[in-house]
Design a protein around this motif. Structure first.
Motif, mmCIF file in Angstrom:
data_model
loop_
_atom_site.group_PDB
_atom_site.id
_atom_site.type_symbol
_atom_site.label_atom_id
_atom_site.label_comp_id
_atom_site.label_asym_id
_atom_site.label_seq_id
_atom_site.Cartn_x
_atom_site.Cartn_y
_atom_site.Cartn_z
ATOM 1 N N VAL A 129 0.956 -1.170 0.048
ATOM 2 C CA VAL A 129 -0.008 -0.067 0.001
ATOM 3 C C VAL A 129 0.789 1.227 0.112
ATOM 4 C CG1 VAL A 129 -1.831 1.168 1.362
ATOM 5 C CG2 VAL A 129 -1.847 -1.178 1.300
ATOM 6 N N SER A 130 0.713 2.184 -1.017
ATOM 7 C CA SER A 130 1.618 3.427 -1.020
ATOM 8 C C SER A 130 1.368 3.897 0.279
ATOM 9 C CB SER A 130 0.987 4.200 -2.237
ATOM 10 O OG SER A 130 1.441 5.395 -2.102
ATOM 11 N N PRO A 131 2.769 4.524 0.702
ATOM 12 C CA PRO A 131 2.763 5.382 1.684
ATOM 13 C C PRO A 131 1.975 6.756 1.673
ATOM 14 C CG PRO A 131 4.928 4.649 1.259
ATOM 15 C CD PRO A 131 3.970 4.245 0.249
ATOM 16 N N ALA A 132 1.830 7.200 0.617
ATOM 17 C CA ALA A 132 1.175 8.475 0.222
ATOM 18 C C ALA A 132 -0.366 8.171 0.520
ATOM 19 C CB ALA A 132 1.456 9.087 -0.918
ATOM 20 N N GLU A 144 -18.844 -5.768 17.213
ATOM 21 C CA GLU A 144 -18.896 -5.182 15.934
ATOM 22 C C GLU A 144 -17.981 -5.875 14.841
ATOM 23 O OE1 GLU A 144 -18.852 -0.385 15.683
ATOM 24 O OE2 GLU A 144 -17.927 -0.858 17.626
ATOM 25 N N LYS A 145 -18.852 -6.131 13.745
ATOM 26 C CA LYS A 145 -18.152 -7.032 12.714
ATOM 27 C C LYS A 145 -17.151 -6.000 11.894
ATOM 28 C CE LYS A 145 -19.179 -9.833 8.554
ATOM 29 N NZ LYS A 145 -20.564 -10.076 7.791
ATOM 30 N N LEU A 146 -15.948 -6.913 11.722
ATOM 31 C CA LEU A 146 -14.747 -6.277 11.182
ATOM 32 C C LEU A 146 -15.031 -6.687 9.756
ATOM 33 C CD1 LEU A 146 -11.875 -4.850 11.576
ATOM 34 C CD2 LEU A 146 -10.993 -7.035 11.943
ATOM 35 N N PRO A 147 -14.625 -5.580 8.708
ATOM 36 C CA PRO A 147 -14.527 -5.972 7.490
ATOM 37 C C PRO A 147 -13.221 -6.649 6.947
ATOM 38 C CG PRO A 147 -14.198 -3.477 7.579
ATOM 39 C CD PRO A 147 -14.409 -4.050 9.140
ATOM 40 N N PRO A 148 -13.296 -7.329 5.850
ATOM 41 C CA PRO A 148 -11.943 -7.946 5.553
ATOM 42 C C PRO A 148 -10.841 -6.958 5.526
ATOM 43 C CG PRO A 148 -13.592 -8.478 3.850
ATOM 44 C CD PRO A 148 -14.388 -7.421 4.732
ATOM 45 N N SER A 149 -9.701 -7.471 6.538
ATOM 46 C CA SER A 149 -8.899 -6.322 6.841
ATOM 47 C C SER A 149 -7.314 -7.055 6.940
ATOM 48 C CB SER A 149 -9.135 -5.700 8.149
ATOM 49 O OG SER A 149 -10.153 -5.173 8.160
ATOM 50 N N ALA A 150 -6.322 -6.322 6.853
ATOM 51 C CA ALA A 150 -4.893 -6.970 7.066
ATOM 52 C C ALA A 150 -4.526 -6.493 8.763
ATOM 53 C CB ALA A 150 -4.138 -6.224 6.215
ATOM 54 N N THR A 151 -4.031 -7.017 9.391
ATOM 55 C CA THR A 151 -4.018 -6.884 10.851
ATOM 56 C C THR A 151 -2.476 -6.881 11.341
ATOM 57 O OG1 THR A 151 -4.337 -9.278 11.393
ATOM 58 C CG2 THR A 151 -6.366 -7.820 11.474
ATOM 59 N N GLY A 197 -10.816 -1.114 -1.448
ATOM 60 C CA GLY A 197 -10.493 -0.031 -2.099
ATOM 61 C C GLY A 197 -8.910 0.408 -2.150
ATOM 62 N N ILE A 198 -8.306 -0.598 -1.601
ATOM 63 C CA ILE A 198 -6.506 -0.176 -1.360
ATOM 64 C C ILE A 198 -5.822 -1.432 -1.804
ATOM 65 C CG2 ILE A 198 -6.946 1.354 0.615
ATOM 66 C CD1 ILE A 198 -5.797 -1.038 2.402
ATOM 67 N N ILE A 199 -6.259 -2.505 -2.287
ATOM 68 C CA ILE A 199 -5.629 -3.490 -2.804
ATOM 69 C C ILE A 199 -6.699 -4.321 -3.636
ATOM 70 C CG2 ILE A 199 -4.220 -4.007 -0.804
ATOM 71 C CD1 ILE A 199 -5.617 -6.651 -0.280
ATOM 72 N N ASP A 200 -6.074 -5.149 -4.683
ATOM 73 C CA ASP A 200 -6.602 -6.060 -5.645
ATOM 74 C C ASP A 200 -6.743 -7.429 -4.961
ATOM 75 O OD1 ASP A 200 -7.601 -7.779 -7.657
ATOM 76 O OD2 ASP A 200 -6.350 -6.738 -9.080
ATOM 77 N N VAL A 201 -7.878 -7.811 -4.344
ATOM 78 C CA VAL A 201 -7.986 -8.994 -3.369
ATOM 79 C C VAL A 201 -7.794 -10.185 -4.281
ATOM 80 C CG1 VAL A 201 -9.730 -10.390 -2.338
ATOM 81 C CG2 VAL A 201 -9.779 -7.843 -2.184
#
Length: 872
Positions: A784-787, A828-835, A849-853
């Motif tokens: 994920v781009s730092p910007a 609360e339900k957590l959406p698909p995420s990187a942890t 919206g930030i990676i191509d799954v």
């Protein structure tokens, strides 16, 4: 400030100003601190050992000067008897002259002229290291004041019966024709031959003892053959006599415990006049000493006529041939042995019985051991105390005379009958003993061992025998730094002389440095082609010049080419310029309490990068801080209080490392704080505070002030180690933080202030750092781009985590480049995420919206397959 850090421009400007303004001189306050520079040879050049030790000394001197102490670093050079005389004699030889052609007085004048023209090279090189020595007090061991002290000590010791003249065995250099010390003898392994010689019993020539020796030519000086008294093979022969081969002389068979019955045949030839161990056996058994050598290393009148005037090697060949012809040479075999050679002349050193001057050492050694035993003098690292005691417990009388012209001439005169008189000069002797002018007096031709004058260095440099103010202020000094190789030859003798003449120890601490080796742990030597010159590391040197420097004057073309190839591989582009500060920081970082220290060029490069980092951080501070002096700061942010707290702990830690003389830990502590906490964290944390509107004007002012004050304190902490860059940057800080001191080297060294500790802010920022690191790690792993601004959810955690979150949400949003951050409750339900994890907190970054799954799933599947294949 210039955009780039250019050390060359800074170093000359800073040092010239420091020296011209007299900043290296004591300030005459009550609390004194003094270090005596081990005087380098006037013929010498700066090597890595000098650079290493002098950097550490200067670090201590600068630190204590900044603490306001009456600080003196006493410098000077040693007249280096043999080395200097050899240099000048070599120059005379090039002109077709010798010292004898000039005569003694003109030769000494020639040496003094050479010293004036060429002898100051090393002091100029020492300046290049940034050494803050008080050059206005520079001493030379042959200057008049020092010479007067030497004569005074000699006369007092002679009158006390501690100096005497006697005939004993010494290390004799046949080329230089002088006695030399053990330190000037190099014992290196060489291939030789072991000769087995038959000695026949006088009363039964058919019965023979076999003696093995590497020096058959010395058999003419044999006075006995020794066996071990418990060796049953030879007990019945003890007291009988043997026919000495090639002579008409008989020698006894004696018993001595020194003989190892397991070595060779168990029989040892005893030649007291040409072997130190044999000399000791000879004294125990009252054996005669038969000297068979002249001072030029040729056989003398005490050998049979056919062997007289032969050199040692020619005599050896003839003796071996004659023994073989008479069937007394049983066998000869290859043998690796240690051969003593003069470190200056390169010739084999001969143990030789000569008339010399000696100092009786037993009574001087005992007090020198006691002051270390009772803790008056501390040796660091402590294990060197054992070596110190071992030497002093087995001390022998010290041969102090040398057969040279350059040096302190022995203050002794003889009349025509050989009667001895000792005094400061001839006139004093005539007046004291009421000698008429008709009585001819001749001064002793010998000079004193260089170590004799060096042993007086701690008090003779301060004006002794006159009781000067300098003596009362700076004797004893606080610490002596030196190498382990001269712990006995110089350090122990300074302790003995200081206790005897000053009735007080010469220094409180002896710090023994390790030996600088190359990156592979090899000793640096010309023959290995791995010598590094500190000045080359500072200024840089081209490959062509480096090869020339390493191979010049080499007599073996093959070795020269080998070293040239080795240099091309190691430094294909030569050695780049690193500047003095980078070299000093490297020396400091390497100064652990180990015997051997590997110098790695990558470390030097790393500390050059550190200087660049500091320079760029300073430029950032100056570009963003324009507050007027005296501004009142009413509010500091959490990051300001954090860096202030961390700085106080660093001040506390550096002082502890100074007390323990752990220069390596000192360097590491400052490096970690400046690089990691100040540059990588605080400078980055300060940017949103200074540049974004969500922070108040009061917070911005607080951060600007903290940036400048932290930088200024860092400069004061670093100055003893890297003086040039810190002085240059510090002069810029005075625009915002005025100082009454004209130089950083006179500014106050930082002290720990407990009221500047903010524990809650420290804990908060450490918490923030963990979260930011976790977010950055996830960004990196997921490409994920730092910007790109992202959202983050926090899960789990405790009440304290939530309190910190509420206090520092704005800072987190800004630093981690987030568009949203909040806590998710357990239900609360957590959406698909990187942890990731930050302590007990789960850090979750929604992937939508930030990676191509699909692409990420394919990448992970490929990684799994690759791992599975590797495991099978």
């Amino acid at each position: 400030m210039n955009k780039t850090f250019d050390p060359t421009a800074l170093e000359f400007a800073c040092y010239s100003r420091w020296e011209q303004e007299g900043y290296f001189s004591p300030n005459h306050t009550k609390d004194s601190f003094c270090i005596m520079l081990p005087p380098p040879n006037v013929t010498g050049y700066l090597h890595m050992g000098h650079g290493f030790q002098q950097t550490l000394m200067d670090i201590l001197i600068r630190k204590h000067r900044m603490e306001g102490k009456n600080t003196l670093w006493q410098g000077g050079t040693d007249h280096a008897g043999i080395a200097t005389q050899m240099v000048v004699e070599r120059q005379l030889q090039e002109k077709g002259q010798s010292k004898q052609d000039l005569g003694r007085e003109k030769f000494i004048d020639t040496v003094l002229k050479w010293k004036k023209l060429s002898g100051g090279q090393i002091t100029q090189q020492i300046r290049r290291l940034g050494a803050s020595i008080d050059w206005s007090r520079e001493r030379f061991t042959m200057d008049e004041g020092m010479s007067e002290a030497v004569r005074d000590v000699f006369i007092r010791l002679y009158e006390e019966g501690l100096i005497y003249r006697g005939k004993r065995l010494v290390n004799w250099d046949p080329k230089l024709q002088t006695a030399i010390s053990d330190l000037e003898v190099l014992n290196e392994e060489e291939d030789g031959t072991l000769y087995h010689i038959a000695y026949s019993l006088t009363d039964d020539p058919t019965n023979r003892l076999i003696v093995a020796t590497t020096r058959p030519e010395t058999l003419f000086g044999d006075v006995a053959v020794a066996v071990n008294p418990n060796d049953i093979r030879y007990q019945y022969l003890i007291g009988k006599t043997l026919q000495l081969p090639l002579t008409q002389r008989c020698i006894p068979i004696i018993a001595d415990d020194y003989v190892d019955p397991r070595f060779g045949s168990g029989c040892v030839k005893i030649t007291p006049a040409h072997d130190f161990n044999d000399y000791a056996i000879g004294e125990r058994h009252s054996l005669a000493c038969i000297n068979i050598l002249t001072k030029t290393g040729h056989l003398n009148e005490h050998v049979p006529e056919p062997y007289r005037a032969l050199s040692v090697l020619d005599a050896r060949k003839k003796v071996v041939d004659d023994l073989s012809a008479s069937q007394q040479l049983i066998k000869q075999e290859k043998h690796t042995m240690k051969v003593p050679r003069g470190d200056r002349s390169g010739v084999i050193i001969e143990p030789l019985l000569t008339d010399q001057w000696y100092v009786s050492m037993k009574n001087l050694a005992e007090p020198a051991m006691n002051v270390v035993r009772n803790g008056q003098i501390k040796i660091v690292p402590e294990h060197w105390s054992k070596t110190y005691f071992q030497w002093l417990e087995n001390i022998q009388d010290w041969c102090i005379s040398r057969q040279l012209w350059w040096g302190h001439r022995i203050p002794a005169w003889y009349d025509v009958n050989g009667k001895l008189y000792v005094g400061h000069n001839e006139q004093e002797i005539r007046d004291k003993y009421k000698l008429d002018k008709e009585i001819i007096l001749t001064q002793d031709e010998d000079v004193l061992d260089t170590w004799f004058s060096s042993a007086l260095w701690p008090f003779s440099t301060l004006g002794w025998p006159t009781q000067t103010k300098d003596l009362s202020d700076f004797y004893p000094s606080q610490i002596l730094m030196t190498g382990f190789d001269i712990l006995f030859f110089w350090v122990a003798r300074m302790v003995m002389m200081g206790l005897h003449f000053m009735k007080e120890i010469p220094f409180h601490t002896i710090y023994i440095t390790g030996l600088i080796r190359d990156a592979e742990g090899q000793k640096m030597s010309k023959s290995k082609g791995n010598v590094l010159d500190p000045i080359d590391l500072i200024d840089g040197i081209s490959l062509e010049d480096l090869i020339k420097k390493r191979t010049q004057s080499m007599m073996q073309p093959q070795l020269a080419e080998k070293i040239a190839d080795q240099t091309r591989q190691q430094f294909p582009n030569g050695i780049p310029s690193s500047g003095c500060d980078a070299l000093r920081f490297t020396f400091c970082a390497l100064a652990s309490h180990t015997n051997n220290i590997r110098f790695d060029m990558t470390r030097l490069e790393g500390y050059r990068n550190f200087c660049n980092k500091l320079w760029n951080a300073a430029r950032y501070v100056f570009m963003n801080v324009n507050d007027q002096p005296g501004i009142t700061i009413e509010k500091y942010s959490v990051i300001d209080e954090w860096i202030t707290t961390r700085l106080q702990y660093v001040i506390q830690e550096t002082n502890r490392h100074y007390e323990q003389l752990r220069f390596d830990l000192l360097a590491q502590c400052l490096y970690d704080f400046v690089w990691n906490e100040f540059c990588d964290w605080y400078v980055e944390l300060s940017k949103p505070v200074l540049w974004q509107d969500c922070f108040s004007a009061e917070e911005k002012a607080g951060t600007r002030h903290t940036l400048m004050s932290t930088l200024e304190t860092i400069l004061r902490l670093l100055h003893p180690i890297i003086p040039f860059i810190t002085e240059t940057i510090w002069q810029h800080t005075k625009r915002v933080l005025p100082s009454s001191e004209p130089s950083l080297m006179l500014a106050e060294y930082p002290t720990f202030k407990k009221n500047l500790i903010h524990e809650e802010s420290e804990a908060d920022v450490e918490w923030i750092k963990k979260i930011i690191v976790a977010i950055r790690t996830i960004r990196s792993e997921m490409n994920v781009s730092p910007a790109l601004t992202i959202s983050v959810y926090l899960r789990k955690g405790n009440v304290q985590d939530k309190e910190r979150f509420s206090r520092n949400k704005t800072l987190l949003m800004t630093l981690a480049k987030l568009n949203d951050i909040g806590f998710l409750e357990e239900h609360e339900k957590l959406p698909p995420s990187a942890t990731g994890l930050a302590g007990e907190l789960d850090i979750c970054i929604p992937l939508k919206g930030i990676i191509d799954v699909k692409a990420e799933l394919a990448r992970l599947t490929k990684e799994i397959e690759k791992t599975s294949t590797g495991c099978s």
